[in-house]
Design an enzyme around this catalytic site. Structure first.
Site, PDB file in Angstrom:
ATOM      1  N   HIS A 174    -102.171   6.031  56.994  1.00  0.00           N
ATOM      2  CA  HIS A 174    -102.759   6.349  58.289  1.00  0.00           C
ATOM      3  C   HIS A 174    -104.274   6.439  58.152  1.00  0.00           C
ATOM      4  O   HIS A 174    -104.770   7.046  57.207  1.00  0.00           O
ATOM      5  CB  HIS A 174    -102.213   7.680  58.816  1.00  0.00           C
ATOM      6  CG  HIS A 174    -100.747   7.655  59.107  1.00  0.00           C
ATOM      7  ND1 HIS A 174     -99.930   8.755  58.937  1.00  0.00           N
ATOM      8  CD2 HIS A 174     -99.937   6.670  59.569  1.00  0.00           C
ATOM      9  CE1 HIS A 174     -98.699   8.448  59.284  1.00  0.00           C
ATOM     10  NE2 HIS A 174     -98.675   7.188  59.672  1.00  0.00           N
ATOM     11  N   TYR A 196    -104.845  10.586  54.467  1.00  0.00           N
ATOM     12  CA  TYR A 196    -104.177  11.079  53.260  1.00  0.00           C
ATOM     13  C   TYR A 196    -102.657  10.978  53.319  1.00  0.00           C
ATOM     14  O   TYR A 196    -101.950  11.851  52.825  1.00  0.00           O
ATOM     15  CB  TYR A 196    -104.619  12.521  52.947  1.00  0.00           C
ATOM     16  CG  TYR A 196    -106.065  12.754  53.309  1.00  0.00           C
ATOM     17  CD1 TYR A 196    -107.087  12.056  52.667  1.00  0.00           C
ATOM     18  CD2 TYR A 196    -106.413  13.615  54.346  1.00  0.00           C
ATOM     19  CE1 TYR A 196    -108.419  12.225  53.032  1.00  0.00           C
ATOM     20  CE2 TYR A 196    -107.750  13.795  54.705  1.00  0.00           C
ATOM     21  CZ  TYR A 196    -108.741  13.090  54.051  1.00  0.00           C
ATOM     22  OH  TYR A 196    -110.056  13.266  54.424  1.00  0.00           O
ATOM     23  N   HIS A 197    -102.166   9.863  53.870  1.00  0.00           N
ATOM     24  CA  HIS A 197    -100.725   9.669  54.000  1.00  0.00           C
ATOM     25  C   HIS A 197    -100.263   8.340  53.399  1.00  0.00           C
ATOM     26  O   HIS A 197     -99.547   7.583  54.039  1.00  0.00           O
ATOM     27  CB  HIS A 197    -100.312   9.712  55.479  1.00  0.00           C
ATOM     28  CG  HIS A 197    -100.664  10.976  56.181  1.00  0.00           C
ATOM     29  ND1 HIS A 197    -100.832  11.050  57.559  1.00  0.00           N
ATOM     30  CD2 HIS A 197    -100.887  12.240  55.727  1.00  0.00           C
ATOM     31  CE1 HIS A 197    -101.144  12.282  57.900  1.00  0.00           C
ATOM     32  NE2 HIS A 197    -101.188  13.021  56.812  1.00  0.00           N
ATOM     33  N   PRO A 198    -100.630   8.017  52.148  1.00  0.00           N
ATOM     34  CA  PRO A 198    -100.168   6.751  51.564  1.00  0.00           C
ATOM     35  C   PRO A 198     -98.681   6.791  51.242  1.00  0.00           C
ATOM     36  O   PRO A 198     -98.174   7.785  50.715  1.00  0.00           O
ATOM     37  CB  PRO A 198    -101.006   6.639  50.289  1.00  0.00           C
ATOM     38  CG  PRO A 198    -101.306   8.061  49.903  1.00  0.00           C
ATOM     39  CD  PRO A 198    -101.473   8.795  51.208  1.00  0.00           C
TER      40      PRO A 198
END
Length: 538
Positions: free
Chosen positions: A294, A473-475
């Site tokens: 994201h 910070y949503h890999p």
């Protein structure tokens, strides 16, 4: 060589859950290897302390992406937890499950048992929701979820009113019957302290005799006998150690480190590994690929009324909120910076929201080197409305650079690399301005500071969000789940295709990203994964 039934690599959001669930019966021995150290640090436990941990190498991997053309050539900072609790120990604590249709899409891609109704019992079992139990919410679980409605800054109410005037409904629970609308975020805290996965799951498990946790233990290689994973090689205090897994090796190192360890161990894209001098154990072109993340941006405004800037910037304000937190565990330091938020559709024809909103009652245009400027905001009254995409179509990859486990992998994010992602973000930033222009907020605003009123054309708006956007910070998805080894890494039971005794259980297995923050889904994946493991070892 010591032997444990299960060897878990990584004590993050999923790994902590696995350690607790797999050890609960007392039948199995569990070893957890964590590359970082203890989570018993003040700024880890204090919720707003993640401003201090944002660059702290003691608890943070501090990854950097390659220069990204989609971000105007910028190098993006990717913090990842290197500490007990993993990224749940340094994140913003927003508790969002995602849209039910996200999980139904996982199921419909050939992953039975991963639809929303299948996973709802796990979500409920995890939660101790302050709002109480319902058909959709849990009570009495390990993770306390705090209702912040009465705790957020009063300016949040102006944001909610303005968003309503812009056409969004008020939503008291984004994990309830509907996700769309605006409201106050629930966060994973309890009694003013962060409720990380370590606090909720790992610390209780560590009291058991059948659980061992090794910190500062960097996994360097999976040990194979033929096609079966039988152990882990790791470095600790300058020495190489090996440990054997009697039943399974489980990778829960996250979307960066799980594919990295597989590749270092000879599992991954064959040509890439051969070029680095790594012997191939099992070739799979998908390991490290299909990276989704994201991407978000803030619009910042100067206000006519005091915001948290006037509380958190001066020394006396810091002293006041510090004393409030130390004595009472309340106040701004006990909360997340994301007070309000919401979900909306950039196109009414879309079946579900594709954008997430964040409201912050402070601003940080001027940054301080080496610190996320949460605790040093601007010296004028400011606030921000942020947003991020929910289901981007851009894809990147994570590949090791060498056969040295201490070399950080190459992260190619490819943000905004599709026309669809650019078009929806353009529509989304225009909607942020629409919210700001509503009567409830317009009277409050002196000026738009970032990007500023001169940025009006589509071309300038696109250039601006390319320059100023970054990861939220949503890999996920670098070891994606699916039934076909040609397009995935693990099967629906989270076993690595083509290998025995090896699973990946963390956010890297997500077939696609979910609509919202990824910590709750990662914890759920640990819970679901533990059920699958235990079912195979009855």
């Amino acid at each position: 060589m010591q032997t444990y039934d299960f060897v878990i690599v990584g004590s993050g959001s999923a790994g902590c859950v696995l350690a607790e669930r797999l050890s609960a019966s007392g039948r199995f021995s569990v070893l957890v290897l964590e590359a970082g150290g203890s989570d018993r640090r003040f700024y880890v436990q204090m919720p707003l302390g993640y401003g201090k941990t944002f660059y702290d190498p003691a608890v943070n991997w501090n990854y950097k992406t390659e220069p990204d053309p989609g971000l105007a050539g910028n190098v993006d900072h990717w913090p990842r937890g290197k500490v007990l609790g993993g990224s749940s120990s340094i994140n913003a604590m927003v508790w969002i499950r995602g849209h039910p249709a996200d999980y139904d899409a996982w199921r419909d891609q050939g992953n039975p048992g991963w639809g929303f109704e299948d996973l709802l019992p796990a979500f409920k079992a995890i939660e101790d929701n302050e709002a109480g139990a319902s058909r959709l919410r849990g009570k009495g679980g390990p993770v306390h979820v705090t209702d912040c409605t009465k705790l957020v800054h009063p300016l949040t109410g102006r944001y909610l009113e303005a968003a309503g005037q812009a056409g969004l409904s008020l939503n008291p629970d984004f994990n309830g019957e509907t996700q769309e609308g605006v409201g106050v975020y629930q966060i994973s805290t309890r009694d003013g302290r962060r409720m990380s996965a370590a606090r909720a799951f790992l610390r209780p498990a560590m009291k058991r005799k059948n659980v061992r946790v090794e910190t500062n233990a960097l996994a360097t290689r999976i040990i194979f006998e033929g096609k079966r994973a039988v152990g882990i090689e790791y470095e600790q205090n300058g020495a190489s150690q090996t440990v054997r897994a009697g039943r399974e090796v489980i990778l829960s190192a996250g979307s960066i480190n799980s594919p990295q360890l597989l590749q270092l161990s000879g599992v991954g894209p064959a040509n890439h590994l051969k070029n680095l001098g790594i012997d191939i154990v099992h070739a799979n072109e998908n390991i490290g690929r299909n990276l989704e993340d994201h991407v978000g941006i803030n619009y910042t405004f100067e206000g006519r009324e005091a915001t948290l800037n006037q509380t958190l910037r001066p020394w006396w304000g810091k002293l006041l909120v510090g004393m409030q937190y130390l004595l009472l565990r309340t106040g701004p330091l006990s909360l997340s910076m994301n007070a309000g938020g919401g979900f909306f559709r950039t196109d009414p024809a879309l079946p579900r929201p594709n954008m997430q909103l964040y409201f912050q009652a402070f601003s940080t245009v001027k940054t301080k080197a080496g610190e996320r400027p949460i605790l040093t905001p601007d010296n004028w009254p400011g606030f921000s409305i942020g947003l991020s995409n929910c289901r981007p179509t851009s894809r990147g990859e994570i590949m090791i650079r060498s056969n040295n486990p201490r070399d950080y992998p190459k992260i190619v994010a490819n943000a905004y690399s599709t026309d669809e992602d650019v078009a929806e973000m353009l529509a989304a930033v225009k909607f942020v301005r629409k919210i700001a222009a509503q009567p409830a907020m317009a009277d409050l605003i002196v000026r738009e500071v970032m990007p500023g009123p001169s940025i009006t054309s589509d071309e300038d708006l696109i250039l601006d969000f390319r320059k100023r956007s970054g990861t939220v910070y949503h890999p996920v998805s670098t070891c994606r789940m699916g039934p076909d080894p040609a397009t995935s890494v693990v099967d629906p039971r989270l076993k690595v295709h083509g290998l025995d005794g090896l699973r990946v259980i963390d956010a890297s297995i997500f077939p696609d990203n979910i609509s919202g923050n990824t910590n709750a889904p990662s914890i759920m994946t640990g819970w679901k994964g533990a059920e699958l493991v235990l079912a195979d070892h009855i």
